[in-house]
Design a protein around this motif. Structure first.
Motif, PDB file in Angstrom:
ATOM      1  N   GLY A 280      42.245  46.494  50.443  1.00 37.91           N
ATOM      2  CA  GLY A 280      43.240  46.216  49.410  1.00 37.91           C
ATOM      3  C   GLY A 280      42.932  47.009  48.163  1.00 37.91           C
ATOM      4  O   GLY A 280      41.998  47.805  48.124  1.00 37.91           O
TER       5      GLY A 280
ATOM      6  N   GLU B 220      44.568  41.594  49.624  1.00 32.66           N
ATOM      7  CA  GLU B 220      45.939  42.075  49.716  1.00 32.66           C
ATOM      8  C   GLU B 220      46.921  41.137  49.020  1.00 32.66           C
ATOM      9  O   GLU B 220      48.063  41.507  48.768  1.00 32.66           O
ATOM     10  CB  GLU B 220      46.344  42.264  51.183  1.00 32.66           C
ATOM     11  CG  GLU B 220      46.446  40.967  51.988  1.00 32.66           C
ATOM     12  CD  GLU B 220      45.102  40.480  52.494  1.00 32.66           C
ATOM     13  OE1 GLU B 220      45.077  39.460  53.197  1.00 32.66           O
ATOM     14  OE2 GLU B 220      44.093  41.124  52.180  1.00 32.66           O
ATOM     15  N   GLU B 221      46.500  39.921  48.723  1.00 33.90           N
ATOM     16  CA  GLU B 221      47.386  38.975  48.054  1.00 33.90           C
ATOM     17  C   GLU B 221      47.422  39.181  46.544  1.00 33.90           C
ATOM     18  O   GLU B 221      48.295  38.657  45.867  1.00 33.90           O
ATOM     19  CB  GLU B 221      46.946  37.533  48.351  1.00 33.90           C
ATOM     20  CG  GLU B 221      47.091  37.129  49.805  1.00 33.90           C
ATOM     21  CD  GLU B 221      46.694  35.683  50.023  1.00 33.90           C
ATOM     22  OE1 GLU B 221      46.350  35.016  49.030  1.00 33.90           O
ATOM     23  OE2 GLU B 221      46.737  35.229  51.167  1.00 33.90           O
ATOM     24  N   VAL B 222      46.480  39.902  45.994  1.00 31.24           N
ATOM     25  CA  VAL B 222      46.407  40.076  44.555  1.00 31.24           C
ATOM     26  C   VAL B 222      47.498  41.030  44.090  1.00 31.24           C
ATOM     27  O   VAL B 222      47.590  42.170  44.540  1.00 31.24           O
ATOM     28  CB  VAL B 222      45.023  40.628  44.132  1.00 31.24           C
ATOM     29  CG1 VAL B 222      44.999  40.876  42.624  1.00 31.24           C
ATOM     30  CG2 VAL B 222      43.930  39.653  44.535  1.00 31.24           C
ATOM     31  N   ALA B 223      48.357  40.545  43.181  1.00 31.51           N
ATOM     32  CA  ALA B 223      49.433  41.365  42.641  1.00 31.51           C
ATOM     33  C   ALA B 223      49.215  41.663  41.163  1.00 31.51           C
ATOM     34  O   ALA B 223      49.700  42.669  40.658  1.00 31.51           O
ATOM     35  CB  ALA B 223      50.783  40.667  42.821  1.00 31.51           C
TER      36      ALA B 223
ATOM     37  N   THR C 239      48.530  36.034  42.462  1.00 31.97           N
ATOM     38  CA  THR C 239      49.487  36.495  43.464  1.00 31.97           C
ATOM     39  C   THR C 239      50.803  36.833  42.772  1.00 31.97           C
ATOM     40  O   THR C 239      50.957  36.670  41.552  1.00 31.97           O
ATOM     41  CB  THR C 239      49.733  35.399  44.515  1.00 31.97           C
ATOM     42  OG1 THR C 239      50.392  34.279  43.876  1.00 31.97           O
ATOM     43  CG2 THR C 239      48.422  34.920  45.123  1.00 31.97           C
ATOM     44  N   GLU C 240      51.785  37.298  43.557  1.00 36.07           N
ATOM     45  CA  GLU C 240      53.090  37.619  42.982  1.00 36.07           C
ATOM     46  C   GLU C 240      53.755  36.396  42.373  1.00 36.07           C
ATOM     47  O   GLU C 240      54.577  36.513  41.460  1.00 36.07           O
ATOM     48  CB  GLU C 240      53.996  38.225  44.058  1.00 36.07           C
ATOM     49  CG  GLU C 240      53.594  39.630  44.474  1.00 36.07           C
ATOM     50  CD  GLU C 240      54.587  40.248  45.441  1.00 36.07           C
ATOM     51  OE1 GLU C 240      55.472  39.504  45.927  1.00 36.07           O
ATOM     52  OE2 GLU C 240      54.482  41.461  45.709  1.00 36.07           O
ATOM     53  N   ASP C 241      53.403  35.218  42.862  1.00 29.89           N
ATOM     54  CA  ASP C 241      53.979  33.973  42.346  1.00 29.89           C
ATOM     55  C   ASP C 241      53.229  33.441  41.134  1.00 29.89           C
ATOM     56  O   ASP C 241      53.559  32.364  40.632  1.00 29.89           O
ATOM     57  CB  ASP C 241      53.993  32.901  43.444  1.00 29.89           C
ATOM     58  CG  ASP C 241      54.846  33.314  44.634  1.00 29.89           C
ATOM     59  OD1 ASP C 241      55.865  34.007  44.409  1.00 29.89           O
ATOM     60  OD2 ASP C 241      54.506  32.961  45.772  1.00 29.89           O
TER      61      ASP C 241
ATOM     62  N   ALA D 153      44.698  33.762  43.048  1.00 30.23           N
ATOM     63  CA  ALA D 153      44.355  34.173  44.404  1.00 30.23           C
ATOM     64  C   ALA D 153      43.029  33.538  44.808  1.00 30.23           C
ATOM     65  O   ALA D 153      42.165  33.289  43.967  1.00 30.23           O
ATOM     66  CB  ALA D 153      44.260  35.692  44.481  1.00 30.23           C
TER      67      ALA D 153
ATOM     68  N   TYR E 160      42.510  36.671  39.158  1.00 33.02           N
ATOM     69  CA  TYR E 160      43.357  37.393  40.108  1.00 33.02           C
ATOM     70  C   TYR E 160      44.523  36.508  40.520  1.00 33.02           C
ATOM     71  O   TYR E 160      44.339  35.355  40.915  1.00 33.02           O
ATOM     72  CB  TYR E 160      42.523  37.822  41.316  1.00 33.02           C
ATOM     73  CG  TYR E 160      41.305  38.611  40.887  1.00 33.02           C
ATOM     74  CD1 TYR E 160      41.378  39.982  40.690  1.00 33.02           C
ATOM     75  CD2 TYR E 160      40.099  37.967  40.603  1.00 33.02           C
ATOM     76  CE1 TYR E 160      40.283  40.704  40.247  1.00 33.02           C
ATOM     77  CE2 TYR E 160      38.987  38.685  40.164  1.00 33.02           C
ATOM     78  CZ  TYR E 160      39.092  40.050  39.992  1.00 33.02           C
ATOM     79  OH  TYR E 160      37.999  40.757  39.540  1.00 33.02           O
TER      80      TYR E 160
ATOM     81  N   SER F 109      41.221  37.326  50.155  1.00 35.84           N
ATOM     82  CA  SER F 109      42.454  38.003  50.548  1.00 35.84           C
ATOM     83  C   SER F 109      42.858  38.997  49.479  1.00 35.84           C
ATOM     84  O   SER F 109      43.752  38.733  48.669  1.00 35.84           O
ATOM     85  CB  SER F 109      43.571  36.963  50.760  1.00 35.84           C
ATOM     86  OG  SER F 109      43.192  36.017  51.734  1.00 35.84           O
TER      87      SER F 109
ATOM     88  N   GLY G  67      51.412  42.893  48.665  1.00 38.78           N
ATOM     89  CA  GLY G  67      51.859  41.520  48.848  1.00 38.78           C
ATOM     90  C   GLY G  67      51.648  41.026  50.263  1.00 38.78           C
ATOM     91  O   GLY G  67      51.209  41.717  51.154  1.00 38.78           O
TER      92      GLY G  67
END
Length: 211
Positions: A86, A179-182, A163-165, A169, A161, A177, A211
């Motif tokens: 990521g 890849e979950e960090v936005a 997420t998109e929401d 994270a 960190y 994870s 995402g």
């Protein structure tokens, strides 16, 4: 009594000059005025010094925040899948590592907190990989970008960190994870002697987040 040309002159009270009491009063007044002027000057110089220190500290933190923002925003750990899972290679509350690609070179930026001479600081270290797919790189000398960091003493994480929401994270690095960090929330708290701390918060969106 003075004698001139065979005469005698008597001094009048007006010609007798200052008495000892009057002289002491004058000295006291001058001393008080000098003390007040000196104290005022010292306070003024102290205020000027504190203002200069605050401006320098604020400039230091703003510069570090802009640099962190720039490098994290363009992080791309997935450009070469063999090197990372990521965009965030290491993502802890007090350390972050990201890869940035420039002119055919991969540069790994590491920002982390450290204790130097009993004082917490934020440091930056770069490792250059050329060619970009190389598994080993030239490690540069770490340098301090923020002096007197106060995050550790007041329990404020430097990196958070999201997420998109906007949810925190589970972990920013490969143990969770990545890849979950936005987005990455950066908080820099700079301590100042005899003054309130300087705090700068910045939220950085990852340009290459999947995402």
């Amino acid at each position: 009594m003075l004698t001139a040309r065979g005469g005698t002159h008597q001094f009048s009270p007006d010609e007798s000059g200052l008495t000892l009491v009057e002289l002491l009063v004058v000295l006291v007044i001058v001393g008080v005025a000098t003390a007040i002027a000196t104290a005022t000057m010292i306070d003024s110089l102290g205020a000027t010094r504190r203002a200069d220190e605050r401006i320098q500290a604020l400039t230091e933190v703003q510069t570090a925040s802009r640099r962190l923002t720039r490098e994290i925003r363009v992080a791309d750990g997935a450009a070469y899948p063999a090197t990372a899972d990521g965009e965030i290679l290491v993502g802890d509350s007090d350390e972050i590592q990201v890869d940035v690609y420039r002119a055919g070179t991969r540069i790994r930026f590491r920002y982390y907190t450290a204790t130097v001479g009993g004082v917490e600081v934020l440091r930056e270290q770069q490792t250059v990989f050329s060619p970009p797919t190389s598994s080993s790189g030239a490690v540069g000398t770490a340098r301090t970008v923020v002096e007197r960091l106060a995050n550790g003493s007041n329990g404020t994480p430097v990196f958070v960190y999201l997420t998109e929401d906007g949810v925190t994270a589970p972990d920013g690095d490969g143990d969770g994870s990545p890849e979950e960090v936005a987005r990455v929330q950066i908080t820099l708290v700079r301590a100042l002697p005899e003054q309130s701390d300087i705090t700068i918060d910045t939220a950085v969106g990852l340009r290459n987040a999947r995402g």
